[in-house]
Design a protein around this motif. Structure first.
Motif, PDB file in Angstrom:
ATOM      1  N   UNK A 193       0.877  -1.185   0.000  1.00 15.28           N
ATOM      2  CA  UNK A 193       0.000   0.000   0.000  1.00 15.28           C
ATOM      3  C   UNK A 193       0.907   1.225   0.000  1.00 15.28           C
ATOM      4  N   UNK A 194       1.072   1.855  -1.191  1.00 13.01           N
ATOM      5  CA  UNK A 194       1.914   3.064  -1.254  1.00 13.01           C
ATOM      6  C   UNK A 194       1.067   4.286  -1.559  1.00 13.01           C
ATOM      7  N   UNK A 195      -0.236   4.168  -1.298  1.00 11.86           N
ATOM      8  CA  UNK A 195      -1.151   5.258  -1.636  1.00 11.86           C
ATOM      9  C   UNK A 195      -0.882   6.510  -0.813  1.00 11.86           C
ATOM     10  N   UNK A 196      -0.318   6.308   0.385  1.00 11.71           N
ATOM     11  CA  UNK A 196      -0.087   7.479   1.247  1.00 11.71           C
ATOM     12  C   UNK A 196       1.157   8.252   0.841  1.00 11.71           C
ATOM     13  N   UNK A 197       1.904   7.694  -0.111  1.00  7.21           N
ATOM     14  CA  UNK A 197       3.160   8.357  -0.492  1.00  7.21           C
ATOM     15  C   UNK A 197       2.898   9.455  -1.516  1.00  7.21           C
ATOM     16  N   UNK A 198       3.664  10.517  -1.448  1.00  3.14           N
ATOM     17  CA  UNK A 198       3.536  11.539  -2.485  1.00  3.14           C
ATOM     18  C   UNK A 198       4.043  10.991  -3.830  1.00  3.14           C
ATOM     19  N   UNK A 199       3.918  11.818  -4.831  1.00  7.27           N
ATOM     20  CA  UNK A 199       4.335  11.421  -6.192  1.00  7.27           C
ATOM     21  C   UNK A 199       5.765  10.900  -6.185  1.00  7.27           C
ATOM     22  N   UNK A 200       6.627  11.736  -5.646  1.00  8.96           N
ATOM     23  CA  UNK A 200       8.051  11.394  -5.607  1.00  8.96           C
ATOM     24  C   UNK A 200       8.492  11.200  -4.155  1.00  8.96           C
ATOM     25  N   UNK A 201       9.264  10.133  -3.913  1.00  9.61           N
ATOM     26  CA  UNK A 201       9.792   9.939  -2.558  1.00  9.61           C
ATOM     27  C   UNK A 201      11.320   9.811  -2.664  1.00  9.61           C
ATOM     28  N   UNK A 202      12.022  10.983  -2.779  1.00 12.87           N
ATOM     29  CA  UNK A 202      13.469  10.887  -2.980  1.00 12.87           C
ATOM     30  C   UNK A 202      14.197  10.534  -1.681  1.00 12.87           C
ATOM     31  N   UNK A 203      15.028   9.506  -1.755  1.00  9.26           N
ATOM     32  CA  UNK A 203      15.865   9.138  -0.600  1.00  9.26           C
ATOM     33  C   UNK A 203      17.264   8.841  -1.098  1.00  9.26           C
ATOM     34  N   UNK A 236       8.578 -11.964   7.732  1.00  7.74           N
ATOM     35  CA  UNK A 236       7.137 -11.830   7.959  1.00  7.74           C
ATOM     36  C   UNK A 236       6.409 -13.030   7.378  1.00  7.74           C
ATOM     37  N   UNK A 237       6.816 -13.407   6.175  1.00  3.97           N
ATOM     38  CA  UNK A 237       6.159 -14.541   5.510  1.00  3.97           C
ATOM     39  C   UNK A 237       6.436 -15.814   6.300  1.00  3.97           C
ATOM     40  N   UNK A 238       7.737 -15.984   6.639  1.00  7.13           N
ATOM     41  CA  UNK A 238       8.194 -17.186   7.311  1.00  7.13           C
ATOM     42  C   UNK A 238       7.420 -17.440   8.605  1.00  7.13           C
ATOM     43  N   UNK A 239       7.150 -16.319   9.316  1.00  3.56           N
ATOM     44  CA  UNK A 239       6.521 -16.485  10.635  1.00  3.56           C
ATOM     45  C   UNK A 239       5.005 -16.309  10.581  1.00  3.56           C
ATOM     46  N   UNK A 240       4.444 -16.261   9.345  1.00  2.00           N
ATOM     47  CA  UNK A 240       2.973 -16.147   9.222  1.00  2.00           C
ATOM     48  C   UNK A 240       2.369 -17.528   8.986  1.00  2.00           C
ATOM     49  N   UNK A 241       1.107 -17.620   9.407  1.00  2.00           N
ATOM     50  CA  UNK A 241       0.379 -18.868   9.142  1.00  2.00           C
ATOM     51  C   UNK A 241      -0.023 -18.856   7.663  1.00  2.00           C
ATOM     52  N   UNK A 242      -0.179 -20.046   7.051  1.00  2.00           N
ATOM     53  CA  UNK A 242      -0.676 -20.082   5.671  1.00  2.00           C
ATOM     54  C   UNK A 242      -2.017 -19.365   5.580  1.00  2.00           C
ATOM     55  N   UNK A 243      -2.262 -18.736   4.437  1.00  2.00           N
ATOM     56  CA  UNK A 243      -3.490 -17.985   4.131  1.00  2.00           C
ATOM     57  C   UNK A 243      -3.615 -16.708   4.954  1.00  2.00           C
ATOM     58  N   UNK A 244      -2.569 -16.301   5.479  1.00  2.00           N
ATOM     59  CA  UNK A 244      -2.651 -14.987   6.147  1.00  2.00           C
ATOM     60  C   UNK A 244      -2.008 -13.947   5.241  1.00  2.00           C
ATOM     61  N   UNK A 245      -2.025 -12.665   5.721  1.00  2.00           N
ATOM     62  CA  UNK A 245      -1.566 -11.591   4.833  1.00  2.00           C
ATOM     63  C   UNK A 245      -0.332 -10.920   5.420  1.00  2.00           C
ATOM     64  N   UNK A 246       0.533 -10.550   4.502  1.00  2.00           N
ATOM     65  CA  UNK A 246       1.654  -9.692   4.919  1.00  2.00           C
ATOM     66  C   UNK A 246       1.495  -8.392   4.154  1.00  2.00           C
ATOM     67  N   UNK A 247       1.418  -7.275   4.921  1.00  2.00           N
ATOM     68  CA  UNK A 247       1.118  -6.000   4.256  1.00  2.00           C
ATOM     69  C   UNK A 247       2.333  -5.078   4.347  1.00  2.00           C
ATOM     70  N   UNK A 248       2.741  -4.603   3.141  1.00  2.00           N
ATOM     71  CA  UNK A 248       3.832  -3.631   3.108  1.00  2.00           C
ATOM     72  C   UNK A 248       3.182  -2.266   2.903  1.00  2.00           C
ATOM     73  N   UNK A 249       3.585  -1.275   3.676  1.00  2.00           N
ATOM     74  CA  UNK A 249       3.010   0.055   3.458  1.00  2.00           C
ATOM     75  C   UNK A 249       4.099   1.094   3.711  1.00  2.00           C
ATOM     76  N   UNK A 250       3.845   2.301   3.228  1.00  2.00           N
ATOM     77  CA  UNK A 250       4.830   3.373   3.419  1.00  2.00           C
ATOM     78  C   UNK A 250       4.106   4.699   3.525  1.00  2.00           C
ATOM     79  N   UNK A 251       4.650   5.624   4.309  1.00  2.00           N
ATOM     80  CA  UNK A 251       4.082   6.972   4.401  1.00  2.00           C
ATOM     81  C   UNK A 251       5.181   7.936   4.850  1.00  2.00           C
ATOM     82  N   UNK A 252       4.878   9.204   4.590  1.00  2.00           N
ATOM     83  CA  UNK A 252       5.891  10.202   4.968  1.00  2.00           C
ATOM     84  C   UNK A 252       5.506  10.798   6.323  1.00  2.00           C
ATOM     85  N   UNK A 253       6.413  10.797   7.229  1.00  2.00           N
ATOM     86  CA  UNK A 253       6.186  11.432   8.552  1.00  2.00           C
ATOM     87  C   UNK A 253       7.307  12.455   8.733  1.00  2.00           C
TER      88      UNK A 253
END
Ligand code: ADP
Length: 879
Positions: A754-764, A782-799
């Motif tokens: 989910x990168x919807x919270x990120x601005x157009x450009x995220x220069x780093x 995260x995957x390794x320690x999750x149960x099958x059929x569960x979700x791993x969510x990657x997200x990013x935002x600017x603070x």
């Protein structure tokens, strides 16, 4: 324990010295005694005695007894030959009381306080002064007063007062003299000596002031007393003078009678003088003594005989005092008319001119025409209880009042005489004054040899009363009388106030309280000093013996203290480190500003240091700070970690070498196993395929491990440098999602970004490959320690000015106790689960190192049983 001051003096001499000190101090104290009771408001010898017995032991009691006996003997007598057994018994009785009270006081103090004592606590000060002072002195006061009472020196009515003043004097004596003695002689010497200025001097000065005040108060009291007594004496003297003048007038009035009439009969005379004795109380007789010439004698005697005095003749006294007929002389002055007659009949016919003293006065009266008094005489009518008497004579002349000496001698007719018995006169005149309050002495000092007229010289007076004596010279009838009136003991006792005594007792009590207070203060100061000294020693010992280097420096970075470990570390002598700048030893702390230093407090730092000989040191330092009044100081703890670093380097090199050496054969093993399992050398049996698969997966793990180890080693040794470049983050995230999708599918875990919270450009500014490595590791965990059929969510935002990326799973979560270690090398949460899921325990450590190299931070949140969220944040690149 012996006091060094007198330790060399043999015991017997010490006893004698004490006896002497006791007697001398006692005499001095008695100078402050209030007369007439001889009680002093302070009696320091008792305090000296107590201190001596405490310091030098019980044998000193002999000195106390001796000193007290001597003192008491010396009070009563001026010379030894007057000394009686009775006096000795009294003196030794009093001395016994003092010795007993000293014994009791010192015994109680040894038992309850202990001795020698530094007297530093309030309790010990109070107990010592109380036991030795007011308590023990009950005995000396009781035995002393008892001895005085039994010897009838004090009567029953005065016993309680005498006891009270004795007790107060002794108690105050202890309260003041004992601390002073301790200051001079007691152990521990350094402490007591140090109290000389802080306790001894103020105590002495305040006592001296009190004694001065007392002396002033006594003087005022004495002045009042003198005034009171002198007023009375002045009035007494005026009364006496008046009486003498009055009697002179009696003689004068008789003279007037004879001048007024040519012939005065015995009856006329009796009538005229009838009123005189009552008008002039104290007068013994008045008489008319005519001048009879030798040729008139017989006729005169016959004439008087005819008047009813048959045996009348002119007589005189023989050498033996017997009345005999007067010798043949030119002139006689016989007592002719005398009133009251009955009491004075014996004097009738006595020739006053027969006695030289009287004759002298007669001639003087004749020549002066004034009232003249004789020198003291014994009256002719007074042979039973003779007392000094005088005659007041007034000459009577015939005819006109004579003008000159010659006329007076020629015209003399006789004498008007007033006879005064002095004792009767004086006692009668002074009836109004309390007889027990004064003693009066009257002397005739007209001649070189003074003659006693009344009273005895008072030589029994105490010296202080001598100055109260009233002295006056009276001139009466041409003679000079010396009058002296002294107060009696009864008067002094009645009139002496206790005020000065109370002033002294109260003042000295205050002084002794001051002494106690000063002892308490100095005692406390000493305790504190001791404690500070001990603590300082302890601290110094810690500092001196610490294995770690310790440098203490101020805000400017100047070293104030350096322990031996630190001087050894830097190769300087301890003294050479003092005042040196900390920055010259540890460049990391240069330039040194408190703001910079305060930021580094308590976090151990690995820094470089400079040895005296110029070579580099590897140090671990930790800083702390403390405040002193007006100053801020820093403590730097240093440890030389050069050796450890060296070992670490060797270890890394070893690991790197081993890993390198392992990687090539491992790769070939892995390749060969791949070929085997793919059937490159022919089909494998089911069993063989299974075994090859196990070998293949394990060799893969081994390769991963070796790669990770090499990675870590490269990062740590600095061999692997990151290529930071300005990059847009969004594509990196998308790529990470794509890369790991397959891996997630293998665990049946759905992966989302989910990168919807990120601005157009995220220069780093990042190393793209390395960030990919971080993301892959976090996603893989995260995957390794999750149960099958569960979700791993990657997200990013600017603070703020940072971009924060997080990987959230719904797995087992991480136990709180693992938080400390999770980013360390080879850290894996203990549990079969972790092991089962594979991994090296190096992944998160590499991630942390990489993120920090990219100037970011890494962390996680987790709830056990619900999942974990690993995140990192990176600063946004400018523009
Ligand atoms: P490994 O190669 O063992 O995964 P890491 O350094 O990546 O090594 O992780 C260290 C340990 O941290 C793991 O063994 C695991 O116990 C714990 N861990 C890491 N990520 C997670 C996660 N998402 N959920 C639960 N535990 C985790």
């Amino acid at each position: 324990m012996q006091s060094p001051a007198l330790s060399a003096v043999p015991l017997a001499s010490k006893i004698l010295l004490l006896a002497l000190a006791y007697a001398v101090a006692g005499r001095l104290a008695l100078m402050l005694a209030i007369a007439p009771g001889f009680v002093s408001a302070v009696f320091p010898p008792v305090g000296i005695a107590l201190a001596a017995v405490l310091i030098w032991g019980y044998p000193m009691l002999a000195g106390v007894f001796l000193g007290s006996t001597l003192l008491n003997l010396s009070i009563g007598f001026s010379s030894l030959d007057q000394l009686s057994r009775h006096d000795l018994a009294l003196a030794s009785g009093i001395a016994l009381g003092t010795s007993l009270s000293t014994l009791l006081g010192s015994w109680l103090i040894r038992r309850l306080v202990g001795f020698p004592t530094p007297l530093t606590s309030e309790r010990s000060i109070f107990l010592l002064l109380f036991l030795g002072g007011p308590l023990a002195c009950l005995i000396s006061a009781s035995v002393g007063t008892g001895a005085l009472y039994l010897n009838q020196i004090v009567d029953a009515a005065d016993v309680s007062f005498s006891w009270w003043t004795w007790w107060v004097g002794d108690s105050i004596g202890v309260l003041i003299a004992t601390p002073l003695m301790f200051i001079l002689f007691a152990e521990p010497r350094p402490l007591w000596r140090s109290r000389a200025g802080s306790v001894g001097l103020p105590l002495l000065i305040s006592c001296a002031i009190m004694v001065l005040v007392f002396v002033r108060a006594s003087e005022a009291e004495q002045h009042n007393l003198r005034q009171r007594f002198h007023e009375q004496a002045k009035m007494m003297s005026a009364t006496l003078k008046f009486r003498f003048e009055l009697y002179g007038k009696a003689a004068h009035s008789i003279e007037r009678l004879f001048v007024a009439s040519e012939r005065v009969t015995r009856e006329d005379f009796a009538r005229f003088v009838a009123n005189l004795p009552s008008a002039y109380p104290g007068i013994t007789a008045v008489s008319w003594d005519p001048l009879i010439r030798a040729e008139q004698r017989a006729a005169f005697e016959a004439q008087v005989a005819a008047e009813g005095f048959a045996s009348f003749r002119i007589y005189e006294h023989s050498a033996l005092g017997e009345p005999i007929a007067a010798q043949q002389r030119d002139l006689y002055v016989p007592v002719t008319y005398v009133e009251p007659l009955a009491a004075n009949a014996k004097a009738l016919g006595f020739d006053v001119a027969s006695k030289p003293l009287r004759r002298q006065a007669l001639e003087q009266a004749r020549d002066s025409a004034e009232t003249v008094m004789t020198a003291p005489i014994t009256l002719a009518q007074d042979n039973e209880a003779p007392q000094p008497s005088v005659l007041l004579l007034h000459a009577v002349y015939a005819g006109e009042r004579p003008q000159d000496l010659e006329q007076r001698r020629r015209q003399l007719r006789g004498y008007a005489v007033a006879v005064l018995r002095l004792t009767d006169l004086i006692e009668n005149a002074l009836k109004a004054y309390p007889a027990d309050s004064y003693s009066l002495q009257l002397e005739d000092v007209s001649e070189t040899e003074p003659q006693q007229l009344y009273g005895q010289p008072e030589d029994n007076l105490p010296p202080y009363a001598a100055e109260l004596v009233w002295q006056e010279k009276l001139t009466i009838g041409g003679r000079t009388l010396q009058l002296a009136i002294s107060p009696t003991q009864a008067f002094l006792q009645r009139n002496h106030g206790l005020q000065p005594w109370a002033v002294l007792a109260g003042g000295l009590l205050l002084c002794s309280l001051l002494g106690g207070y000063l002892l308490t203060i100095t005692g406390r100061a000493d305790q504190v000093r001791h404690q500070v000294h001990r603590r300082t020693l302890e601290l110094s010992a810690i500092l001196e013996n610490a294995a770690e280097g310790i440098l203490i420096f101020d805000e400017r970075g100047l070293i104030e203290r350096a322990n031996p470990a630190s001087s050894q570390l830097f190769g300087y002598a301890s003294a050479a480190l003092l005042g040196r700048r900390i920055g010259s030893l540890i460049p990391h702390l240069h330039p040194c500003s408190s703001a910079m230093l305060d930021k580094q407090l308590r976090t151990p730092l690995e820094v470089g240091g400079t040895h005296a000989q110029g070579h580099e040191l590897e140090l671990e330092i930790s800083l702390s700070s403390y405040e002193l009044p007006g100053r801020h100081l820093y403590i730097c703890m240093l440890r030389d970690i050069s050796a450890r670093k060296q070992v670490e380097r060797l270890k890394s090199e070893f690991v790197a070498t081993v890993s390198h050496e392992l990687r090539t054969p491992l790769t070939s093993i892995k390749g060969s196993l791949g070929l085997l399992s793919a059937g490159a050398v022919g089909p494998l049996s089911e069993q063989a395929h299974g075994l090859v698969s196990i070998a293949q997966s394990n060799s893969e793990r081994l390769v991963n491990l070796v790669n990770d180890i090499l990675d870590v080693e490269k990062l740590e040794s600095g061999h692997s440098r990151l290529q930071l470049s300005r990059t847009d983050l969004r594509p990196v995230l998308r790529e990470a999602l794509a890369h790991n999708q397959g891996y997630a599918d293998g665990y049946q875990v759905s992966l989302s970004l989910d990168d919807s919270a990120l601005p157009e450009q995220v220069p780093v500014r990042i190393d793209g490959l390395r960030l990919q490595q971080v993301l892959s590791n976090l996603i893989a965990n995260a995957v390794k320690f999750s149960e099958p059929r569960s979700r791993v969510e990657i997200s990013a935002r600017v603070v703020d000015s940072q971009v924060r990326v997080q990987v959230l799973d719904h797995g087992a979560g991480i136990a709180e106790e693992f938080r400390e270690r999770i980013f360390q090398k080879f850290a894996q949460a203990d549990g079969s689960d972790s092991r089962r899921r594979g991994g090296t325990g190096l992944g998160l450590n590499i991630c942390k190192t990489l993120i920090e190299r990219m100037h970011g931070q890494i962390g996680y949140d987790s709830v056990v049983g619900q999942g974990s969220t690993f995140y990192f944040s990176l600063p946004l690149a400018d523009g």
